[in-house]
Scaffold this motif. Structure first.
Motif, PDB file in Angstrom:
ATOM      1  N   LEU A 376       0.670  -1.727   0.261  1.00 31.86           N
ATOM      2  CA  LEU A 376      -0.357   0.162  -0.181  1.00 31.86           C
ATOM      3  C   LEU A 376       0.994   1.245  -0.045  1.00 31.86           C
ATOM      4  O   LEU A 376       2.117   1.063   0.370  1.00 31.86           O
ATOM      5  N   GLY A 377       0.922   2.202  -0.383  1.00 34.27           N
ATOM      6  CA  GLY A 377       1.560   3.546  -0.898  1.00 34.27           C
ATOM      7  C   GLY A 377       0.392   4.376  -0.954  1.00 34.27           C
ATOM      8  O   GLY A 377      -1.062   4.899  -0.381  1.00 34.27           O
ATOM      9  N   THR A 378       0.589   6.127  -0.925  1.00 34.32           N
ATOM     10  CA  THR A 378       0.505   7.563  -0.946  1.00 34.32           C
ATOM     11  C   THR A 378       0.131   7.858  -2.435  1.00 34.32           C
ATOM     12  O   THR A 378       0.794   7.016  -3.258  1.00 34.32           O
ATOM     13  N   SER A 379      -0.411   9.010  -2.710  1.00 32.58           N
ATOM     14  CA  SER A 379      -1.080   9.307  -3.860  1.00 32.58           C
ATOM     15  C   SER A 379       0.694  10.191  -4.068  1.00 32.58           C
ATOM     16  O   SER A 379       0.795   9.950  -5.658  1.00 32.58           O
ATOM     17  N   ARG A 380       1.711  10.069  -3.613  1.00 32.81           N
ATOM     18  CA  ARG A 380       3.024  10.030  -4.003  1.00 32.81           C
ATOM     19  C   ARG A 380       3.327   9.136  -4.513  1.00 32.81           C
ATOM     20  O   ARG A 380       4.774   9.240  -5.704  1.00 32.81           O
ATOM     21  N   ASP A 381       2.856   7.969  -4.362  1.00 35.37           N
ATOM     22  CA  ASP A 381       3.758   6.911  -4.665  1.00 35.37           C
ATOM     23  C   ASP A 381       2.752   6.257  -6.950  1.00 35.37           C
ATOM     24  O   ASP A 381       2.996   5.053  -7.429  1.00 35.37           O
ATOM     25  N   GLU A 382       2.357   7.247  -6.956  1.00 35.38           N
ATOM     26  CA  GLU A 382       1.207   6.502  -8.142  1.00 35.38           C
ATOM     27  C   GLU A 382       2.404   6.788  -9.492  1.00 35.38           C
ATOM     28  O   GLU A 382       3.631   7.879  -9.474  1.00 35.38           O
ATOM     29  N   GLN A 383       1.975   6.373 -10.178  1.00 38.16           N
ATOM     30  CA  GLN A 383       2.988   5.772 -11.622  1.00 38.16           C
ATOM     31  C   GLN A 383       2.049   7.019 -12.365  1.00 38.16           C
ATOM     32  O   GLN A 383       0.846   6.534 -13.196  1.00 38.16           O
ATOM     33  N   ILE A 384       3.486   8.526 -13.072  1.00 41.83           N
ATOM     34  CA  ILE A 384       3.186   8.897 -14.064  1.00 41.83           C
ATOM     35  C   ILE A 384       3.418   7.720 -15.107  1.00 41.83           C
ATOM     36  O   ILE A 384       4.184   7.271 -15.656  1.00 41.83           O
ATOM     37  N   ILE A 385       2.190   8.068 -16.483  1.00 40.74           N
ATOM     38  CA  ILE A 385       2.052   6.729 -17.127  1.00 40.74           C
ATOM     39  C   ILE A 385       2.047   8.402 -18.655  1.00 40.74           C
ATOM     40  O   ILE A 385       1.518   8.690 -18.838  1.00 40.74           O
ATOM     41  N   ASP A 386       3.552   7.829 -20.058  1.00 37.32           N
ATOM     42  CA  ASP A 386       3.631   8.955 -20.744  1.00 37.32           C
ATOM     43  C   ASP A 386       2.845   8.205 -21.699  1.00 37.32           C
ATOM     44  O   ASP A 386       3.834   7.249 -22.595  1.00 37.32           O
ATOM     45  N   ASP A 387       1.486   8.480 -22.208  1.00 42.42           N
ATOM     46  CA  ASP A 387       1.047   7.251 -23.120  1.00 42.42           C
ATOM     47  C   ASP A 387       0.850   9.154 -24.341  1.00 42.42           C
ATOM     48  O   ASP A 387       0.452   9.710 -24.257  1.00 42.42           O
ATOM     49  N   LEU A 388       0.869   7.731 -25.516  1.00 42.32           N
ATOM     50  CA  LEU A 388       0.187   8.787 -26.826  1.00 42.32           C
ATOM     51  C   LEU A 388      -0.463   9.409 -26.961  1.00 42.32           C
ATOM     52  O   LEU A 388      -0.935  10.884 -27.248  1.00 42.32           O
ATOM     53  N   VAL A 389      -1.892   9.117 -25.602  1.00 45.29           N
ATOM     54  CA  VAL A 389      -3.535   9.467 -26.257  1.00 45.29           C
ATOM     55  C   VAL A 389      -3.187  10.857 -25.087  1.00 45.29           C
ATOM     56  O   VAL A 389      -3.734  12.110 -25.647  1.00 45.29           O
ATOM     57  N   GLU A 390      -2.994  10.220 -23.663  1.00 48.23           N
ATOM     58  CA  GLU A 390      -3.179  11.984 -22.755  1.00 48.23           C
ATOM     59  C   GLU A 390      -1.828  10.890 -21.542  1.00 48.23           C
ATOM     60  O   GLU A 390      -1.794   9.990 -21.540  1.00 48.23           O
ATOM     61  N   GLU A 391      -1.881  12.020 -20.785  1.00 50.70           N
ATOM     62  CA  GLU A 391      -0.791  11.684 -20.041  1.00 50.70           C
ATOM     63  C   GLU A 391      -1.823  11.139 -18.673  1.00 50.70           C
ATOM     64  O   GLU A 391      -2.204  12.428 -18.249  1.00 50.70           O
ATOM     65  N   TYR A 392      -1.432  10.395 -17.452  1.00 52.22           N
ATOM     66  CA  TYR A 392      -2.375   9.509 -16.657  1.00 52.22           C
ATOM     67  C   TYR A 392      -1.379   9.328 -15.634  1.00 52.22           C
ATOM     68  O   TYR A 392      -0.289   8.219 -15.633  1.00 52.22           O
ATOM     69  N   SER A 393      -2.212   9.219 -14.314  1.00 53.46           N
ATOM     70  CA  SER A 393      -1.108   8.593 -13.411  1.00 53.46           C
ATOM     71  C   SER A 393      -2.031   7.362 -13.099  1.00 53.46           C
ATOM     72  O   SER A 393      -3.442   7.246 -13.559  1.00 53.46           O
ATOM     73  N   LYS A 394      -1.469   6.065 -12.640  1.00 55.75           N
ATOM     74  CA  LYS A 394      -2.160   4.903 -12.050  1.00 55.75           C
ATOM     75  C   LYS A 394      -1.744   4.553 -11.721  1.00 55.75           C
ATOM     76  O   LYS A 394      -0.534   4.520 -10.884  1.00 55.75           O
ATOM     77  N   LYS A 395      -2.940   4.508  -9.992  1.00 57.91           N
ATOM     78  CA  LYS A 395      -2.499   4.208  -8.951  1.00 57.91           C
ATOM     79  C   LYS A 395      -2.504   2.868  -8.110  1.00 57.91           C
ATOM     80  O   LYS A 395      -2.616   1.999  -7.324  1.00 57.91           O
ATOM     81  N   PHE A 396      -2.829   1.918  -9.320  1.00 56.01           N
ATOM     82  CA  PHE A 396      -2.932  -0.002  -8.816  1.00 56.01           C
ATOM     83  C   PHE A 396      -1.667   0.070  -9.940  1.00 56.01           C
ATOM     84  O   PHE A 396      -2.441  -0.226 -11.170  1.00 56.01           O
ATOM     85  N   MET A 397      -1.074  -1.356  -9.735  1.00 46.68           N
ATOM     86  CA  MET A 397      -0.293  -1.629 -10.646  1.00 46.68           C
ATOM     87  C   MET A 397      -0.235  -3.741 -10.226  1.00 46.68           C
ATOM     88  O   MET A 397       0.204  -3.658  -8.873  1.00 46.68           O
ATOM     89  N   LEU A 398      -0.595  -3.768 -10.735  1.00 42.67           N
ATOM     90  CA  LEU A 398      -0.184  -5.295 -11.240  1.00 42.67           C
ATOM     91  C   LEU A 398       0.816  -5.903 -12.273  1.00 42.67           C
ATOM     92  O   LEU A 398       1.015  -5.811 -13.212  1.00 42.67           O
ATOM     93  N   HIS A 399       2.058  -7.070 -11.072  1.00 44.91           N
ATOM     94  CA  HIS A 399       3.348  -7.132 -11.462  1.00 44.91           C
ATOM     95  C   HIS A 399       2.921  -8.774 -11.590  1.00 44.91           C
ATOM     96  O   HIS A 399       2.695  -9.256 -10.497  1.00 44.91           O
ATOM     97  N   TYR A 400       2.586  -9.532 -13.059  1.00 49.35           N
ATOM     98  CA  TYR A 400       2.776 -10.500 -13.059  1.00 49.35           C
ATOM     99  C   TYR A 400       3.877 -11.678 -13.950  1.00 49.35           C
ATOM    100  O   TYR A 400       4.219 -11.014 -14.795  1.00 49.35           O
ATOM    101  N   ASN A 401       4.941 -12.177 -12.928  1.00 40.30           N
ATOM    102  CA  ASN A 401       5.869 -12.687 -12.910  1.00 40.30           C
ATOM    103  C   ASN A 401       5.616 -14.429 -12.960  1.00 40.30           C
ATOM    104  O   ASN A 401       5.018 -14.589 -11.944  1.00 40.30           O
ATOM    105  N   PHE A 402       6.793 -14.867 -13.904  1.00 40.58           N
ATOM    106  CA  PHE A 402       6.379 -16.445 -13.913  1.00 40.58           C
ATOM    107  C   PHE A 402       7.356 -16.736 -13.058  1.00 40.58           C
ATOM    108  O   PHE A 402       8.556 -16.411 -12.802  1.00 40.58           O
TER     109      PHE A 402
END
Length: 402
Positions: A376-402
């Motif tokens: 769990l984190g705070t708003s300071r841990d949000e990931q900024i996504i530099d997308d082609l359409v628009e820049e947005y923040s990502k609050k939920f990150m799911l990392h899937y590894n084998f």
């Protein structure tokens, strides 16, 4: 006017310095005109197409090379890239240069790969690389489905064996009405976001996200996309291939039917017995032993030029194994480990089993395990996504590894 032969056509193209004829087809699809043009750029590629939808422009190219010796699979690579310059933007961060593929680019590459990979003929082992590059983006029409069409168009004009054409569209639903290739603004109000791909006769791939729609409504959306998007684009690609397609030069390998049946008679019962073993490792070892025994019988050590290569024998056994598993599931209602279709493996769940971490769980089903941790984190841990359409923040990150 006398019609050119294939040889004369190839000579004419060679004299122009390109293997592609200039050709352009257009048709209204959804709310915009879809334009497909070939022979203008990337002339050294085996096939190339410039596709425009609205003000979104995507270049799709395909190149091929001779197969590597001893290869026993089809080496297809699909690479989709979005350049920030297409939207008049600089890449974010300290490095003002395009970097590794983004998550969107990886998922779109898979989106394009899935519907087209099964359409290559069995036994085709040539190296094939498909590169899709977004050249211009109007920020309203998502370039992913435009990129799919550009890959399909490049394959349509390339001298590569392919059971196409195929195409794909996005379908949305606003106020109860289906829309082909909805804009970004329309998707804000749509209760459906689905990508449907296939050829003129059938759907080969769907990817659906929706807000509590019924199965009937989703099925109607798929049918609508196929009839009003996939089929019309396939007709365009057939016209493009007729006018600018290069002759397909590949000949399928001749199958030794008698040899295949001979191997089938020797390994089928042994594979059936091996596939019924409950334990995964023991089952894999038993199947591997069947392969090794058969290869040793037909390709003995010390023989410089055996009648059949190990790759050939393994390929035949693999086809027999694949058919056996399919028949066991569909006709005998048995899974590869012998379980009936309605039988579940033992399931256990354990939570809080790791110290210090914010959350942890261990899920076990049969011999498959998943270990999950949560932070769990705070708003300071949000990931900024530099997308082609628009820049947005990502609050939920799911990392899937084998």
């Amino acid at each position: 006017m006398k019609k050119k032969t294939v040889k004369e056509e190839q000579s004419a193209r060679s004299a122009e310095g390109t293997g592609m004829t200039k050709c352009k087809v257009e048709r209204a699809i959804g709310g915009n005109v879809l334009s497909i043009e070939t022979g203008k750029v990337a002339r050294q590629a085996s096939g190339a197409a410039l596709v425009r939808y609205g003000d979104t422009v995507v270049l799709g190219t395909v190149v091929t090379a001779e197969p590597r010796p001893g290869i026993d699979f089809f080496p297809l690579t699909v690479d989709y890239r979005e350049k920030m310059s297409a939207a008049g933007k600089f890449p974010g961060g300290f490095f003002k240069r395009e970097g590794r593929p983004t998550l969107k680019e990886v998922l779109t590459s898979r989106l394009i790969d899935r519907p087209m990979r099964p359409l290559f003929p069995d036994g085709f082992r040539d190296e094939v690389q498909i590169q899709i590059m977004v050249l211009a983006a109007d920020l309203q029409n998502d370039p992913d489905v435009v990129g799919l069409v550009s890959a399909a168009a490049a394959m349509a004009v390339a001298p590569i064996p392919f059971n196409g054409p195929f195409a794909g569209v996005r379908v949305g639903r606003v106020d109860g009405k289906f829309i082909i290739n909805p804009t970004v603004a329309q998707l804000e109000y749509s209760d459906l976001d689905a990508v449907v791909a296939g050829h003129a006769e059938a759907v080969t791939m769907i990817e659906v996200g929706c807000r509590e729609l019924s199965e009937k409504e989703v099925a109607e959306a798929i049918e609508f996309a196929h009839e009003n998007g996939v089929k019309p684009i396939c007709e365009m690609l057939k016209e493009l291939e007729r006018r600018a397609g290069q002759p397909k030069v590949w000949e399928p390998p001749v199958k030794d039917t008698a040899f295949i049946e001979e191997i089938r008679g020797k390994v089928l019962d042994e594979l059936r017995t091996a596939k019924a073993i409950p334990g995964k490792q023991e089952r894999n070892d038993a199947v591997k032993a069947v392969y090794e025994k058969t290869v040793a019988a037909y390709c003995p050590e010390g023989v410089l030029q055996p009648a059949h290569t190990p790759e050939e024998v393994k390929g035949i056994i693999s086809g027999i194994e694949e058919r056996l598993v399919r028949d066991m599931i569909l006709t005998e209602n048995k899974r590869p480990d012998g379980r009936p279709l309605d039988a579940l493996r033992p399931i256990t769940c354990e939570v809080g089993w790791l110290p210090r971490v914010h959350g942890s769980a261990l899920f076990t089903r049969g011999e498959t395990q998943a270990m999950v941790t949560c932070t769990l984190g705070t708003s300071r841990d949000e990931q900024i996504i530099d997308d082609l359409v628009e820049e947005y923040s990502k609050k939920f990150m799911l990392h899937y590894n084998f």
